[in-house]
Design an enzyme around this catalytic site. Sequence first.
Site, PDB file in Angstrom:
ATOM      1  N   GLU A 185       0.895  -1.025   0.042  1.00 42.58           N
ATOM      2  CA  GLU A 185       0.021  -0.005   0.060  1.00 42.58           C
ATOM      3  C   GLU A 185       0.857   1.180   0.047  1.00 42.58           C
ATOM      4  OE1 GLU A 185      -3.002  -0.094  -0.397  1.00 42.58           O
ATOM      5  OE2 GLU A 185      -3.935  -2.230  -0.002  1.00 42.58           O
ATOM      6  N   ARG A 189       0.601   3.968  -3.202  1.00 39.86           N
ATOM      7  CA  ARG A 189      -0.128   4.785  -2.956  1.00 39.86           C
ATOM      8  C   ARG A 189       0.961   6.078  -2.846  1.00 39.86           C
ATOM      9  NH1 ARG A 189      -5.694   3.652  -0.223  1.00 39.86           N
ATOM     10  NH2 ARG A 189      -5.842   1.384  -0.472  1.00 39.86           N
TER      11      ARG A 189
END
Length: 570
Positions: A185, A189
């Site tokens: 993640e 991101r």
Amino acid sequence: MGKTRSSSSSSPSLPLRWWRRTLVLVFIGFVAVTFIVWDRITLTRDHTVEVLRLNEELIDLQNLLEDLKAYLRDLGLSIQLSDRVSEPAKESIGQDDPTNFRRREQVKDAMIHAWSSYEKYAWGQDELQPQTKNGIDTFGGLGATIVDCLDTLFIMGLDEQFQRAREWVANSLDFNKNYEASVFETTIRVLGGLLSAYDLSGDKVFLEKAQDIADRLLPAWNTPSGIPYNRINLAYGNANNPGWTGGNSVLADSGTEQLEFIALSQRTRDPKYQKKVENVIKELGRTFPLDGLLPVYINPHTGATSSSIYTFGAMGDSFYEYLLKAWIQGNKTEAVKHYREMWETSMEGLKSLIRRTTPSSFAYICEKNGRFLSDKMDELACFAPGMLALASYDYGPGEAEKYLSLAEELAWTCYNFYQSTPMKLAGENYFFSAGQDMSVDTSWNILRPETIESLFYLWRITGNKTYQEWGWNIFQAFEKNSRIETGYVGHKNVNTGIKDNMMQSFFLAETLKYLYLLFSPPSVIPLDEWVFNTEAHPFRIVTRHDHEENFGALGQQKPQVLTKTRPNWI
Ligand code: DMJ
């Protein structure tokens, strides 16, 4: 004297006559020009009206075509209707029309609403909880929403918002957190968001921050096999895997960092990032199965996979996506050929998972549990039609059509994930049972982007405006059901309409960005110059370096600023 007076009273003097004639000529000229201008304006207006009418007719025809397709599917037949982008299609998607303009302005308005709600209630925190009007640190307090949507703000031309976000990154973003972050993640991101912002703006602050977070993540790859652990403490660098995986690493978590770390090596001229993530693919490639399908669990100590679930949905998805995209990022050269080969092998596996429903013949991608197929598909797997469409571009006519045809069938299924619920919002996953087509299993909707992402690729590749219409319908369902006064929320249940309390950062980073691009000309982030990471962050495709010596020599140079000035699409 008398002659002079008489002559002046019967005919005007020479200058006066000249003036009169000139005035008459000017008047005639004025009338003629006015007529011509009026005539042109009328013609242009008629032309515009005609073009709009033709566009509407085209949309009607496309809808008719879709009805026909659905009808044929009901009869168990299928037809191949689209081709690779023909020249006229390319021309038509190259043009901007008033409908597209209006639609992307509305998407931009949605972004402004989401962003200002976040600014007002959750500034600096990872995500907004719109119902309770507060922020929540779902990723360890890295300002995930800010970093994740820097590029969306930039692409939409929201300059003031982008500047405020940039100042926060420069002055307040601190990665020194005693927090066990998800390597996946954080990579897609945060690292992805920063790299994309750097490529778009040329502002070095983003590259510096990107290097900082990548250096903190890098120890996760220090395992005997080179397959990374999936969690790492950002302050201390100790890495591990969560208990629920039985100590294993997850396929999608370990095989979805290639684009970001390769991009970072290219921009910093330091090969260490690229080396770590490319080793993972080499390791997985050593025992790559004949159908190219890997189970979702891998042992980071031995590199061995254990027979478990095989899926294009949760925990598997973006590994397959990155095989294709690393090849595109690497300029489709010899050095990255193995990515393409592995991807093609995996597509044989994907085809072996395809089944069709009754009565409506919706194509879907099964999951495999050991040797058995289960009739279940995650909405997450709806990225696959876009991936297939993107790949079709590099095949010759026959193969390209096959890939595109499968992509179109799957996109139709994914669109119907939305259309089949009372709220016209897709659930998280679906079961397919004989005679009943599809039924929602896990019924939440968390504003996911995958279907829109695929519609974007399909529209770019085929020029078929039907995909824009489908995207527009989905957008309206979000507007109607997910927009509240303080942002956008998901739903706990798309059958009952019970709302949740989360505005996921990927709604701004991906869902709204792909929607905006769906209604923008293809010159905005052209697919032959940019490649999107799995969080919709576009990276510019640059020259690939494979040899240590190249990196070494270039390592002394300043990083290349890829885009110094604002691109001219806004
Ligand atoms: C995003 O973070 C990425 O698209 C990822 O690949 C899958 N899950 C979410 C969106 O659904």
